[in-house]
Design a protein around this motif. Structure first.
Motif, PDB file in Angstrom:
ATOM      1  N   TRP A   1       2.618 -14.282 -67.155  1.00 14.36           N
ATOM      2  CA  TRP A   1       1.147 -14.193 -67.156  1.00 14.36           C
ATOM      3  C   TRP A   1       0.701 -13.036 -68.049  1.00 14.36           C
ATOM      4  O   TRP A   1      -0.307 -13.121 -68.732  1.00 14.36           O
ATOM      5  CB  TRP A   1       0.631 -13.969 -65.737  1.00 14.36           C
ATOM      6  CG  TRP A   1       0.578 -15.196 -64.879  1.00 14.36           C
ATOM      7  CD1 TRP A   1       0.303 -16.470 -65.282  1.00 14.36           C
ATOM      8  CD2 TRP A   1       0.785 -15.272 -63.467  1.00 14.36           C
ATOM      9  NE1 TRP A   1       0.317 -17.318 -64.212  1.00 14.36           N
ATOM     10  CE2 TRP A   1       0.604 -16.613 -63.084  1.00 14.36           C
ATOM     11  CE3 TRP A   1       1.098 -14.339 -62.481  1.00 14.36           C
ATOM     12  CZ2 TRP A   1       0.731 -17.044 -61.750  1.00 14.36           C
ATOM     13  CZ3 TRP A   1       1.223 -14.761 -61.163  1.00 14.36           C
ATOM     14  CH2 TRP A   1       1.041 -16.107 -60.811  1.00 14.36           C
ATOM     15  N   ARG A   2       1.460 -11.920 -67.980  1.00 15.68           N
ATOM     16  CA  ARG A   2       1.072 -10.750 -68.773  1.00 15.68           C
ATOM     17  C   ARG A   2       1.099 -11.076 -70.265  1.00 15.68           C
ATOM     18  O   ARG A   2       0.217 -10.684 -71.025  1.00 15.68           O
ATOM     19  CB  ARG A   2       2.010  -9.576 -68.481  1.00 15.68           C
ATOM     20  CG  ARG A   2       1.536  -8.262 -69.066  1.00 15.68           C
ATOM     21  CD  ARG A   2       2.544  -7.175 -68.825  1.00 15.68           C
ATOM     22  NE  ARG A   2       3.729  -7.364 -69.648  1.00 15.68           N
ATOM     23  CZ  ARG A   2       3.796  -7.057 -70.933  1.00 15.68           C
ATOM     24  NH1 ARG A   2       2.744  -6.564 -71.550  1.00 15.68           N
ATOM     25  NH2 ARG A   2       4.910  -7.250 -71.612  1.00 15.68           N
ATOM     26  N   GLN A   3       2.125 -11.833 -70.668  1.00 14.86           N
ATOM     27  CA  GLN A   3       2.205 -12.187 -72.094  1.00 14.86           C
ATOM     28  C   GLN A   3       1.014 -13.064 -72.491  1.00 14.86           C
ATOM     29  O   GLN A   3       0.448 -12.902 -73.565  1.00 14.86           O
ATOM     30  CB  GLN A   3       3.526 -12.889 -72.390  1.00 14.86           C
ATOM     31  CG  GLN A   3       4.676 -11.903 -72.376  1.00 14.86           C
ATOM     32  CD  GLN A   3       6.038 -12.553 -72.482  1.00 14.86           C
ATOM     33  OE1 GLN A   3       6.134 -13.736 -72.800  1.00 14.86           O
ATOM     34  NE2 GLN A   3       7.070 -11.801 -72.178  1.00 14.86           N
ATOM     35  N   GLN A   4       0.644 -13.960 -71.601  1.00 13.30           N
ATOM     36  CA  GLN A   4      -0.526 -14.817 -71.906  1.00 13.30           C
ATOM     37  C   GLN A   4      -1.811 -13.979 -71.928  1.00 13.30           C
ATOM     38  O   GLN A   4      -2.692 -14.207 -72.752  1.00 13.30           O
ATOM     39  CB  GLN A   4      -0.671 -15.916 -70.857  1.00 13.30           C
ATOM     40  CG  GLN A   4       0.446 -16.949 -70.908  1.00 13.30           C
ATOM     41  CD  GLN A   4       0.459 -17.816 -69.655  1.00 13.30           C
ATOM     42  OE1 GLN A   4      -0.534 -17.937 -68.953  1.00 13.30           O
ATOM     43  NE2 GLN A   4       1.599 -18.412 -69.368  1.00 13.30           N
ATOM     44  N   ALA A   5      -1.893 -12.999 -71.018  1.00 18.55           N
ATOM     45  CA  ALA A   5      -3.091 -12.141 -70.983  1.00 18.55           C
ATOM     46  C   ALA A   5      -3.189 -11.328 -72.274  1.00 18.55           C
ATOM     47  O   ALA A   5      -4.270 -11.153 -72.828  1.00 18.55           O
ATOM     48  CB  ALA A   5      -3.033 -11.208 -69.773  1.00 18.55           C
ATOM     49  N   SER A   6      -2.029 -10.841 -72.767  1.00 21.59           N
ATOM     50  CA  SER A   6      -2.037 -10.082 -74.034  1.00 21.59           C
ATOM     51  C   SER A   6      -2.461 -10.986 -75.180  1.00 21.59           C
ATOM     52  O   SER A   6      -3.214 -10.559 -76.062  1.00 21.59           O
ATOM     53  CB  SER A   6      -0.651  -9.530 -74.361  1.00 21.59           C
ATOM     54  OG  SER A   6      -0.325  -8.567 -73.451  1.00 21.59           O
ATOM     55  N   ALA A   7      -1.984 -12.240 -75.147  1.00 20.70           N
ATOM     56  CA  ALA A   7      -2.376 -13.183 -76.210  1.00 20.70           C
ATOM     57  C   ALA A   7      -3.882 -13.408 -76.166  1.00 20.70           C
ATOM     58  O   ALA A   7      -4.541 -13.478 -77.214  1.00 20.70           O
ATOM     59  CB  ALA A   7      -1.621 -14.506 -76.037  1.00 20.70           C
ATOM     60  N   LEU A   8      -4.430 -13.489 -74.954  1.00 23.86           N
ATOM     61  CA  LEU A   8      -5.882 -13.671 -74.818  1.00 23.86           C
ATOM     62  C   LEU A   8      -6.625 -12.458 -75.391  1.00 23.86           C
ATOM     63  O   LEU A   8      -7.558 -12.600 -76.179  1.00 23.86           O
ATOM     64  CB  LEU A   8      -6.223 -13.868 -73.342  1.00 23.86           C
ATOM     65  CG  LEU A   8      -7.698 -14.050 -72.987  1.00 23.86           C
ATOM     66  CD1 LEU A   8      -7.833 -15.034 -71.820  1.00 23.86           C
ATOM     67  CD2 LEU A   8      -8.383 -12.759 -72.607  1.00 23.86           C
ATOM     68  N   GLU A   9      -6.168 -11.265 -75.025  1.00 28.77           N
ATOM     69  CA  GLU A   9      -6.848 -10.047 -75.497  1.00 28.77           C
ATOM     70  C   GLU A   9      -6.771  -9.957 -77.028  1.00 28.77           C
ATOM     71  O   GLU A   9      -7.767  -9.633 -77.684  1.00 28.77           O
ATOM     72  CB  GLU A   9      -6.200  -8.819 -74.841  1.00 28.77           C
ATOM     73  CG  GLU A   9      -6.944  -7.541 -75.152  1.00 28.77           C
ATOM     74  CD  GLU A   9      -6.372  -6.309 -74.430  1.00 28.77           C
ATOM     75  OE1 GLU A   9      -5.585  -6.458 -73.478  1.00 28.77           O
ATOM     76  OE2 GLU A   9      -6.730  -5.196 -74.852  1.00 28.77           O
ATOM     77  N   ASN A  10      -5.593 -10.278 -77.583  1.00 27.31           N
ATOM     78  CA  ASN A  10      -5.447 -10.213 -79.052  1.00 27.31           C
ATOM     79  C   ASN A  10      -6.355 -11.220 -79.738  1.00 27.31           C
ATOM     80  O   ASN A  10      -7.004 -10.913 -80.736  1.00 27.31           O
ATOM     81  CB  ASN A  10      -3.988 -10.499 -79.471  1.00 27.31           C
ATOM     82  CG  ASN A  10      -3.105  -9.334 -79.131  1.00 27.31           C
ATOM     83  OD1 ASN A  10      -3.606  -8.223 -78.953  1.00 27.31           O
ATOM     84  ND2 ASN A  10      -1.811  -9.581 -78.998  1.00 27.31           N
ATOM     85  N   ALA A  11      -6.396 -12.445 -79.197  1.00 27.36           N
ATOM     86  CA  ALA A  11      -7.220 -13.491 -79.830  1.00 27.36           C
ATOM     87  C   ALA A  11      -8.696 -13.100 -79.783  1.00 27.36           C
ATOM     88  O   ALA A  11      -9.433 -13.310 -80.751  1.00 27.36           O
ATOM     89  CB  ALA A  11      -6.993 -14.832 -79.125  1.00 27.36           C
ATOM     90  N   LEU A  12      -9.115 -12.498 -78.667  1.00 28.86           N
ATOM     91  CA  LEU A  12     -10.514 -12.055 -78.552  1.00 28.86           C
ATOM     92  C   LEU A  12     -10.800 -10.982 -79.611  1.00 28.86           C
ATOM     93  O   LEU A  12     -11.863 -10.979 -80.241  1.00 28.86           O
ATOM     94  CB  LEU A  12     -10.747 -11.517 -77.141  1.00 28.86           C
ATOM     95  CG  LEU A  12     -12.158 -11.506 -76.577  1.00 28.86           C
ATOM     96  CD1 LEU A  12     -12.851 -12.844 -76.732  1.00 28.86           C
ATOM     97  CD2 LEU A  12     -12.133 -11.100 -75.098  1.00 28.86           C
ATOM     98  N   GLY A  13      -9.827 -10.118 -79.822  1.00 27.69           N
ATOM     99  CA  GLY A  13      -9.986  -9.052 -80.816  1.00 27.69           C
ATOM    100  C   GLY A  13     -10.024  -9.565 -82.252  1.00 27.69           C
ATOM    101  O   GLY A  13     -10.548  -8.893 -83.131  1.00 27.69           O
ATOM    102  N   GLN A  14      -9.446 -10.758 -82.493  1.00 29.46           N
ATOM    103  CA  GLN A  14      -9.512 -11.349 -83.837  1.00 29.46           C
ATOM    104  C   GLN A  14     -10.924 -11.865 -84.129  1.00 29.46           C
ATOM    105  O   GLN A  14     -11.380 -11.852 -85.257  1.00 29.46           O
ATOM    106  CB  GLN A  14      -8.552 -12.548 -83.978  1.00 29.46           C
ATOM    107  CG  GLN A  14      -7.096 -12.255 -83.700  1.00 29.46           C
ATOM    108  CD  GLN A  14      -6.497 -11.376 -84.774  1.00 29.46           C
ATOM    109  OE1 GLN A  14      -6.698 -11.614 -85.952  1.00 29.46           O
ATOM    110  NE2 GLN A  14      -5.794 -10.335 -84.340  1.00 29.46           N
TER     111      GLN A  14
END
Ligand SMILES: Nc1ncnc2c1ncn2[C@@H]1O[C@H](COP(=O)(O)OP(=O)(O)OP(=O)(O)O)[C@@H](O)[C@H]1O
Length: 358
Positions: free
Chosen positions: A26-39
């Motif tokens: 879940w943490r890896q998916q949450a990081s992917a979400l945060e990164n995508a939002l930052g893009q």
């Protein structure tokens, strides 16, 4: 050795391992979400991190920021990355509580029709609900929203509608004061965090926002994001697991309790502010809900960083956004709370002794 007991021990430890594996996935998916939002949303890394913390604590957020700063785009992008439905409503002085639930109209044959309003349109799947300019709406509307936030359900058409995945974001217009209804203190405490979106500072973000056509078209910007990077239907499970699994040392517990006391009686910790009689400053410090929110946010921040225990830095980082709207000042100071509260929060963090890392 009791074989039965041994088996149950191994079963229990394999459940723990499975929970930890789930938390790491879940943490890896949450990081992917945060990164995508930052893009998609430029120059707002700190805001995006705080929002991510709120999402994985399942906390509702007061989102402040001037017009055109990207609030709607951020929330639409978040809803897309979570894969759940998004709704937005504008606060106006003539908005009624019922307008959130249903709307009525005459169809082409003149027959009266009732259709689900913004809260009900997506049924139980509603994921991100943005109430823009909440302080333009009347207190009756606030009351309904607060009830929906707390209970994640509403009664309409003679049945209960439940919103198990709902995250509410409300914006307060701080620029215009006319015809506004400020949220009472008790209402502000219901919000997990208050996040202030400021103008992007770095030159590169400003340059891209001004000149890259991608940022002129919020629909295209949101549509280009991957859908459902983190499944919104899992938020309840992951949020509960984080709170159960991420640990807090005794020294950190004492630190949190000291911060709580300092929010009620800063003088006790030697905290002073220029030209303020400290014993006359505070009307009410953090509530139990407020301090629990601080710990919830700190645990989520630790989890997002891949740690199994909360650090003092986790607490200190989320302290202003979780506490800022929850400390209430005596009337003479409350009128200038935007001036006093940041100073008070900084002074509390400076004066209350921070424990060393274990
Ligand atoms: N930091 C940002 N990153 C990406 N796009 C941005 C950013 N700030 C503003 N924009 C762009 O500016 C436009 C306006 O953004 P948006 O409508 O989300 O602002 P808002 O804060 O919701 O405004 P309002 O309060 O008037 O509703 C959009 O095209 C959006 O893409």
């Amino acid at each position: 050795m009791d074989v039965g007991q041994g088996r149950s021990f191994f079963q229990a430890s394999s459940i723990v391992n499975q929970t930890q594996r789930n938390l790491e996935n879940w943490r890896q998916q949450a990081s992917a979400l945060e990164n995508a939002l930052g893009q998609a949303i430029l120059g707002q890394a700190a805001v995006i991190h705080q929002l991510t913390v709120a999402v994985f604590a399942r906390g509702h957020v007061l989102l402040e920021g001037s017009v055109g700063i990207g609030k709607t785009t951020t929330l639409r992008a978040l809803a897309r990355l979570l894969g759940g439905p998004y709704q937005r409503i504008e606060g106006t002085v003539d908005l009624l509580p019922a307008d959130l639930v249903y709307h009525t109209y005459l169809d082409s044959s003149g027959t009266p029709r009732v259709e689900p309003g913004p809260l009900l349109e997506h049924g139980e799947a509603l994921s991100v609900f943005f109430f823009n300019e909440i302080n333009r709406a009347r207190p009756q509307v606030h009351a309904l929203l607060l009830r929906v936030m707390a209970e994640r359900q509403v009664r309409a058409f003679e049945r209960e509608y439940r919103f198990p995945h709902l995250l509410v974001f409300a914006d307060r217009n701080r620029v215009e004061r006319e015809e506004t209804f400020d949220l009472p203190a008790a209402a502000r405490d219901r919000f997990f965090m208050e996040i202030n979106m400021k103008m992007p500072e770095d030159e590169q973000s400003r340059d891209r926002l001004a000149f890259e056509p991608r940022f002129y078209d919020p629909d295209g910007l949101v549509a280009a994001l991957p859908e459902g990077v983190f499944d919104y239907r899992e938020l309840g499970r992951v949020a509960a697991s984080i709170q159960e699994q991420v640990t807090v040392t005794p020294a950190l517990r004492k630190y949190v309790l000291d911060l709580w006391r300092a929010s009620e009686d800063p003088g006790r910790f030697g905290i002073t502010l220029p030209e303020v009689e400290m014993e006359n400053l505070i009307l009410a410090g953090a509530s139990p809900r407020g301090i629990a929110s601080l710990v919830r946010a700190a645990r989520v921040r630790a989890w997002l960083a891949g740690r199994g225990a909360v650090s003092p830095e986790d607490v200190r980082t989320v302290f202003p956004t979780v506490m800022g709207h929850r400390i209430f000042l005596q009337p003479v100071y409350e009128a200038q709370r935007d001036w006093w509260i940041p100073q008070l929060l900084t002074a509390i963090l400076d004066q209350v002794v921070t424990p060393d890392l274990p």
